[in-house]
Design a protein around this motif. Structure first.
Motif, PDB file in Angstrom:
ATOM      1  N   GLU A 109       0.969  -1.100   0.004  1.00 34.47           N
ATOM      2  CA  GLU A 109      -0.122   0.102  -0.220  1.00 34.47           C
ATOM      3  C   GLU A 109       0.738   1.275  -0.011  1.00 34.47           C
ATOM      4  N   ALA A 110       2.103   1.216   0.463  1.00 35.50           N
ATOM      5  CA  ALA A 110       2.953   2.260   0.402  1.00 35.50           C
ATOM      6  C   ALA A 110       3.984   2.302  -0.682  1.00 35.50           C
ATOM      7  N   LEU A 111       4.031   1.374  -1.314  1.00 41.18           N
ATOM      8  CA  LEU A 111       5.040   1.252  -2.464  1.00 41.18           C
ATOM      9  C   LEU A 111       4.611   1.796  -3.863  1.00 41.18           C
ATOM     10  N   MET A 112       5.396   2.483  -4.524  1.00 40.93           N
ATOM     11  CA  MET A 112       5.107   2.614  -5.866  1.00 40.93           C
ATOM     12  C   MET A 112       5.922   1.609  -7.029  1.00 40.93           C
ATOM     13  N   LEU A 113       5.273   0.345  -6.982  1.00 44.35           N
ATOM     14  CA  LEU A 113       5.648  -0.641  -7.747  1.00 44.35           C
ATOM     15  C   LEU A 113       5.921  -0.137  -9.241  1.00 44.35           C
ATOM     16  N   SER A 114       5.140   1.005  -9.696  1.00 41.39           N
ATOM     17  CA  SER A 114       5.434   1.174 -10.961  1.00 41.39           C
ATOM     18  C   SER A 114       6.656   1.749 -11.408  1.00 41.39           C
ATOM     19  N   ARG A 115       7.260   2.543 -10.233  1.00 43.31           N
ATOM     20  CA  ARG A 115       8.619   3.140 -10.481  1.00 43.31           C
ATOM     21  C   ARG A 115       9.733   2.099 -10.633  1.00 43.31           C
ATOM     22  N   TRP A 116       9.270   0.780  -9.960  1.00 42.95           N
ATOM     23  CA  TRP A 116      10.496  -0.180 -10.141  1.00 42.95           C
ATOM     24  C   TRP A 116      10.403  -0.778 -11.356  1.00 42.95           C
ATOM     25  N   LYS A 117       9.431  -0.962 -11.982  1.00 41.85           N
ATOM     26  CA  LYS A 117       9.048  -1.461 -13.457  1.00 41.85           C
ATOM     27  C   LYS A 117       9.403  -0.505 -14.603  1.00 41.85           C
ATOM     28  N   ALA A 118       9.461   0.605 -14.195  1.00 42.48           N
ATOM     29  CA  ALA A 118       9.529   1.873 -15.181  1.00 42.48           C
ATOM     30  C   ALA A 118      10.878   1.894 -15.631  1.00 42.48           C
ATOM     31  N   GLY A 119      11.197   2.820 -16.737  1.00 42.69           N
ATOM     32  CA  GLY A 119      12.422   3.255 -17.068  1.00 42.69           C
ATOM     33  C   GLY A 119      13.231   2.619 -18.231  1.00 42.69           C
ATOM     34  N   ASP A 120      13.839   3.109 -18.981  1.00 42.59           N
ATOM     35  CA  ASP A 120      14.579   2.686 -20.250  1.00 42.59           C
ATOM     36  C   ASP A 120      16.021   1.860 -19.378  1.00 42.59           C
ATOM     37  N   VAL A 121      16.170   0.533 -19.952  1.00 38.18           N
ATOM     38  CA  VAL A 121      17.506  -0.122 -19.582  1.00 38.18           C
ATOM     39  C   VAL A 121      18.068  -0.575 -20.820  1.00 38.18           C
ATOM     40  N   ASP A 122      19.070  -0.118 -21.117  1.00 39.32           N
ATOM     41  CA  ASP A 122      19.799  -0.410 -22.551  1.00 39.32           C
ATOM     42  C   ASP A 122      20.798  -1.295 -22.110  1.00 39.32           C
ATOM     43  N   GLY A 123      21.083  -2.329 -23.165  1.00 44.33           N
ATOM     44  CA  GLY A 123      22.317  -3.030 -23.218  1.00 44.33           C
ATOM     45  C   GLY A 123      22.309  -4.406 -22.520  1.00 44.33           C
ATOM     46  N   LEU A 124      21.330  -4.759 -22.106  1.00 50.20           N
ATOM     47  CA  LEU A 124      20.983  -5.950 -21.373  1.00 50.20           C
ATOM     48  C   LEU A 124      20.767  -7.359 -22.639  1.00 50.20           C
ATOM     49  N   HIS A 125      21.493  -8.150 -22.532  1.00 49.24           N
ATOM     50  CA  HIS A 125      20.941  -9.363 -23.514  1.00 49.24           C
ATOM     51  C   HIS A 125      21.825 -10.698 -22.808  1.00 49.24           C
ATOM     52  N   PHE A 126      21.509 -11.586 -23.353  1.00 51.91           N
ATOM     53  CA  PHE A 126      21.937 -12.862 -22.960  1.00 51.91           C
ATOM     54  C   PHE A 126      23.314 -13.188 -23.206  1.00 51.91           C
ATOM     55  N   PRO A 127      24.031 -14.064 -22.551  1.00 54.24           N
ATOM     56  CA  PRO A 127      25.462 -14.074 -22.981  1.00 54.24           C
ATOM     57  C   PRO A 127      25.658 -15.005 -24.243  1.00 54.24           C
ATOM     58  N   ALA A 128      26.747 -14.981 -24.724  1.00 51.22           N
ATOM     59  CA  ALA A 128      27.275 -15.422 -25.904  1.00 51.22           C
ATOM     60  C   ALA A 128      27.605 -16.879 -25.574  1.00 51.22           C
ATOM     61  N   ALA A 129      27.783 -17.823 -26.779  1.00 47.83           N
ATOM     62  CA  ALA A 129      28.393 -19.031 -26.462  1.00 47.83           C
ATOM     63  C   ALA A 129      29.737 -18.733 -25.638  1.00 47.83           C
ATOM     64  N   ASN A 130      30.179 -19.576 -24.574  1.00 45.32           N
ATOM     65  CA  ASN A 130      31.322 -19.512 -23.976  1.00 45.32           C
ATOM     66  C   ASN A 130      32.344 -20.118 -24.739  1.00 45.32           C
ATOM     67  N   PRO A 131      33.424 -19.407 -25.192  1.00 45.80           N
ATOM     68  CA  PRO A 131      34.371 -19.910 -25.832  1.00 45.80           C
ATOM     69  C   PRO A 131      35.693 -20.790 -25.179  1.00 45.80           C
ATOM     70  N   PHE A 132      35.487 -20.555 -23.717  1.00 48.35           N
ATOM     71  CA  PHE A 132      36.474 -21.248 -22.917  1.00 48.35           C
ATOM     72  C   PHE A 132      36.314 -22.508 -22.316  1.00 48.35           C
ATOM     73  N   ILE A 133      35.188 -22.957 -22.969  1.00 48.71           N
ATOM     74  CA  ILE A 133      34.815 -24.399 -22.225  1.00 48.71           C
ATOM     75  C   ILE A 133      35.858 -25.389 -22.913  1.00 48.71           C
ATOM     76  N   ALA A 134      36.575 -26.331 -22.145  1.00 48.38           N
ATOM     77  CA  ALA A 134      37.512 -27.118 -22.610  1.00 48.38           C
ATOM     78  C   ALA A 134      37.129 -28.048 -23.541  1.00 48.38           C
ATOM     79  N   GLU A 135      37.659 -28.333 -24.602  1.00 49.63           N
ATOM     80  CA  GLU A 135      37.485 -29.116 -25.703  1.00 49.63           C
ATOM     81  C   GLU A 135      38.646 -30.503 -25.771  1.00 49.63           C
TER      82      GLU A 135
END
Length: 958
Positions: free
Chosen positions: A484-510
């Motif tokens: 009742e006292a929180l502004m949850l909309s502020r937690w969800k709002a805003g532009d967040v750039d640069g987030l993406h999933f990791p690329a394939a890990n090139p260091f896994i031992a083969e």
């Protein structure tokens, strides 16, 4: 039953092919219809899983070569089972169980037997479990195991020890009053659903364990034991050098009498948080300078789904530190320095996923922006179906870990196994933690769906927060705001750039092929490259045949610890380097290759260890990044500030740790007061650090080591790679450390004012010299006094929870340390008890006991390393102390063997009674200062050191 596995080598190829091969080589050959445990092909132990007639499931582990035997029994009962208003009862029971049984009534019997035969013992109580464990010299397993078994057959719960151990629990509770982790837990429990068992006070205190008109605490203890301690909810693991049949006879003969009470474990239906109170924001004021944000979600209990491990997939993404990660975004905006994710708490009915973020001061001010980043990343997870390629990548790394699993310390191993037996199918007990064989997109999607912002509990911990209440057990200021006292909309709002999933890990031992062992492979590391500014040692690993290696390099320099300014600059520089390369090195960590770059008294060291495939590519790129690094001013300011805040956080550290640090400053060079280090850090700017870096690299001389799955030509490759950092010129020798020399008969006293009510006493008693015999004499005394000191001053006299006697050498200068933190007695009383103990020891130790202790110490000294990492560490420490014959264990063991009972008695009286070289460090706490008894008293380590003789430790030639 012994499992024999034919290991198949993995070859270079695609990731999916590698995973398939690794799973294949983890499968056993066909065996009898009875339960077979799937073993790692690298595991040479023999296993047998049996169930005793009383229902006690028991895992037997036979290793004919083990110097240490060990056992653990895990009871599926913990603090979550405490009766109402009896907080800490399960923990109190854990304490009481050690103190005598009908067969072995002496309360000191178990502790003394284990210690005299080279062992150690401990236990822990968690929310769902109480785990007991010990190790011992292997030939003495039967005697220790019989004493151990009686705890679960016929414990005494002697009335005489109820009050004493109640005091021990109180001391443990008091010790944690200034611990921010325990204080945070106290607030977390207050914010929970009070009907959930985890909301209860878990540690215990004199108040919660007090006798009551309707029941004494001993009566409640007996009821609790008789209700919960039952063979059907216990799991036992025994590891020894005996054959499996012999171990089975031991288990059957000693543990069949454990009663089976038919305990039924009930699910916990109550939610951890009341849904109507979510989302929730809790603000906590810490004891020190801690600044962090926790985002907690209740999720289902997925422990039975260990072949899927949905939360491993989720936590791997949330906690990722590479490019495009949540942490990368928060660091870029100056809001955070670190992040971790995982399920630290689980119960029968649910679990708690916690995302913990280390905030900067800006991050505290803009914590809602941090939450926007968190919820934006969670939205990214929800926006795409779980990726099977990423899951299989994680699975392949886990399978590699199982395929090349190396032995670890027996006591820790049996403790983990006894707990794991509750959660894995019998054939999966060994491989269960590594299994990710069943990709289930819908289950993973369901797990991600539980991470809903509307159902989050957010905990902001920082000195700046405002609070309106205090927690009941640890007195923590905090406040709570509901939906009742929180502004949850502020937690969800805003532009967040640069987030993406990791690329394939090139260091896994083969390429996990093992290189051939050369005919001329040296028995010990050999100096293969010896130049004026560069020395490189090499040895292939013959004892530990895994495709791993340790590449250690010390950039030795006189410019790291000669002053507080140097120490501050070297610490800041190494932090800047680690921060700059973190996005690059984090995938290597996930792939099983560790990287560390840190300062120490003789220079800066770099360690790369793990799978040897691709190591040199990694190191070449890292050294180039280090050489070409440009300091970002914003990151410089944030990292410098983080170091300053860490130094200011001393008040939140254990009082014993603070006092030991003061002692270290008094005794040896290279340690400085926090205030001096803070001043030095605050005086640094980017230009000054850049100048320091240039001067450091001009001064360095290199000492390095390759040990593991390498060939000789790798030494030249390593040398060429290191040249990128080695400038022209002669370099400079590292400074030789110095240790305070306390004169015979000297009684020095260092008084510290630690902000804690407990009295803390650390009594440092220096040995007579630096020879192997001098060192052996002190180490033998530490071995002899360890058990008695604990038993007399903790169990009998109840002086405190932390009561310990141990060897505490500074380089090759030996010393005995007696350490006590007491909430109930003055420093003067504690010191007097220490003196009396030393007097009593001289006359109490019999020749028979002396012989047992001496043999136990010889066995411990000659104990072989258990895996490649331990062996690499031994070699590296030998190089650091210039013990180029790598025979220090043999030298020490021979010196110990040469000491007779009469020799020890004579030396003990001389060193620890009549002509002590004594330095008493104390913090009086609330009880006040002791009287002055003729000692030379000092108020600071620097004043104590001034003008006194020192011993120079020779670390030539570099």
């Amino acid at each position: 039953m012994q499992i024999r596995i034919t290991a198949k080598r993995a070859v270079q190829g695609s990731l999916s092919a590698l995973f398939g091969l690794l799973v294949a080589c983890a499968s056993p050959e066909p065996s009898s219809p009875s339960t077979s445990l799937v073993q790692s092909p690298n595991d040479r132990f023999a296993y047998r899983l049996i169930t005793l007639d009383n229902g006690l499931e028991t895992l037997l582990v036979s290793n004919p070569d083990t110097p240490k035997a060990a056992a653990s029994l895990d009871v599926q009962v913990g603090s979550g089972d405490n009766p109402a208003e009896r907080g800490g009862l399960a923990h109190f029971l854990e304490h009481m169980l050690f103190l005598g049984t009908q067969k072995y009534p002496d309360a000191a019997e178990y502790e003394q037997y284990v210690t005299e035969h080279g062992g150690s013992r401990n236990a822990y109580t968690s929310f769902e479990h109480t785990n007991y464990f010990f190790d011992i010299d292997a030939e003495h397993l039967p005697g220790a195991l019989d004493r151990f078994a009686q705890f679960f057959v016929s414990p005494n719960f002697d009335e005489a020890y109820v009050e004493r151990e109640r005091n021990a629990v109180e001391a443990e509770y008091q010790m944690g009053l200034k611990s921010d982790s325990r204080r945070g837990l106290d607030v977390l429990q207050q914010s929970m659903n009070p009907s959930h068992p985890f909301s209860q006070f878990a540690v215990g205190s004199l108040e919660s364990l007090a006798d009551r008109p309707d029941a004494s605490v001993r009566d409640d203890l007996l009821k609790f034991y008789e209700k919960h301690y039952s063979a059907d909810v216990m799991r036992l693991v025994i590891l020894g050098r005996e054959p499996l049949d012999t171990l089975e006879d031991m288990a059957t003969g000693m543990f069949s009498a454990v009663p089976n009470r038919g305990v039924e474990l009930e699910a916990i239906d109550e939610p951890l948080f009341v849904e109507a109170q979510l989302p929730m924001l809790v603000k906590v004021k810490p004891q020190g300078t801690l600044r962090q944000l926790e985002v907690n979600f209740q999720i289902p209990d997925y422990r039975a789904e260990y072949r899927v491990k949905p939360m491993t997939y989720v936590s791997n993404l949330l906690g990722h530190e590479g490019e495009g990660s949540l942490l990368s975004m928060l660091k870029r905006e100056g809001l955070a320095d670190g992040l971790s994710s995982g399920t630290g708490l689980s119960w029968r009915g649910g679990a708690l996923l916690s995302l913990t973020i280390s905030l900067t001061e800006q991050g505290v001010a803009e914590y809602e922006r941090v939450l926007q980043g968190v919820f934006a990343y969670l939205e990214l997870l929800r926006s795409q179906d779980p990726m099977e390629w990423l899951y299989q990548e994680q699975a392949a790394v886990a399978a590699l870990g199982f395929r090349f699993r190396e032995p670890s310390a027996p006591m820790g191993y049996v403790s983990r196994l006894s707990n794991a037996m509750h959660y894995y199918a019998p054939d999966d007990v060994l491989q269960g933690p590594y299994l990710m064989s069943d990709f289930d997109a819908s289950m993973i999607k369901g797990a991600i769906g539980a991470l809903n912002p509307d159902m989050a509990q957010v905990v902001l911990t920082a000195p700046e927060v405002t609070t309106d209440r205090v927690s009941p057990y640890y007195g923590v200021p905090y406040s709570t705001l509901g939906p009742e006292a929180l502004m949850l909309s502020r937690w969800k709002a805003g532009d967040v750039d640069g987030l993406h999933f990791p690329a394939a890990n090139p260091f896994i031992a083969e390429n996990v092929e093992l290189v051939a062992i050369a005919d001329d492979n040296p028995a010990q590391p050999e100096l293969l490259l010896d130049e004026p500014r560069k020395r490189l040692w090499f040895r292939q690993s013959e004892d530990f045949r895994v495709p791993k290696g340790a590449m250690y390099v010390s950039f030795r320099s006189p410019l790291v610890a000669a002053s507080a300014e140097q120490k501050a600059a070297s610490a800041l520089y190494t932090r800047m380097v680690n921060d700059a390369v973190r996005e690059y090195t984090y995938p290597t960590l996930l792939a099983g290759v560790g990287f560390n770059f840190y300062s120490h008294g003789q220079g800066i060291s770099m360690r790369v260890s793990g799978y040897s495939d691709k190591q040199f590519d990694l190191v070449e790129e890292l050294l180039t990044k280090i050489w070409e690094q440009e300091f970002d001013p914003a990151r410089f300011e944030r990292i410098r500030r983080s170091l300053v805040l860490g130094l200011q956080n001393t008040v939140a550290r254990r009082p014993t740790s603070q006092l030991i640090d003061d002692l270290r400053r008094a005794l040896s060079t290279g340690s400085y007061d926090e205030k001096d280090l803070i001043a030095a850090l605050e005086a640094l700017d980017v230009e000054a650090l850049d100048t320091y870096r240039d001067e450091f690299w001009k001064s360095v001389k290199i000492e390095g080591m390759l040990y593991g799955n390498y060939v000789r030509n790798d030494v030249q490759t390593m040398s060429d790679t290191l040249d990128v950092l080695l400038q022209t010129g002669d370099g400079a020798s590292a400074l030789a450390p110095e240790v305070l020399r306390i004169a015979e008969g000297d009684a020095l006293e260092l008084r510290a004012q630690i902000q804690h009510n407990d009295a803390v006493v650390a009594w440092y008693l220096q040995g007579e010299g630096q020879t192997w015999r001098d060192r052996a004499m002190v180490s033998l005394t530490a071995q002899i006094t360890e058990s008695g000191f604990f038993q007399q001053l903790r169990t009998e006299q109840q002086l405190g929870y932390i009561v310990s006697s141990f060897a505490w050498p500074q380089y090759d200068v030996p010393a005995l340390m007696l350490l006590i933190q007491s909430p109930s007695h003055s420093a003067e009383h504690v010191y007097s008890a220490m003196q009396q103990f030393l007097l009593d020891t001289a006359k109490d130790i019999t020749e028979e006991q002396f012989d047992r202790h001496r043999q136990a110490l010889i066995n411990a000294t000659l104990k072989p390393q258990e895996n490649l990492g331990q062996r690499a560490e031994f070699y590296w420490q030998s190089l650091a102390t210039r013990e180029w014959d790598f025979d220090s264990p043999q030298q020490m063991a021979a010196a110990i063997e040469s000491i007779s009972y009469a020799d020890w008695q004579q030396a003990y009286r001389r060193m620890f009674l009549e002509n002590r070289r004594s330095l008493l460090a104390l913090s009086p706490g609330a009880k006040g200062l002791p009287s002055e008894d003729g000692a030379s008293i000092f108020e600071s380590p620097e004043a104590l050191r001034e003008g006194r003789e020192t011993l120079t430790i020779d670390l030539a030639p570099l």
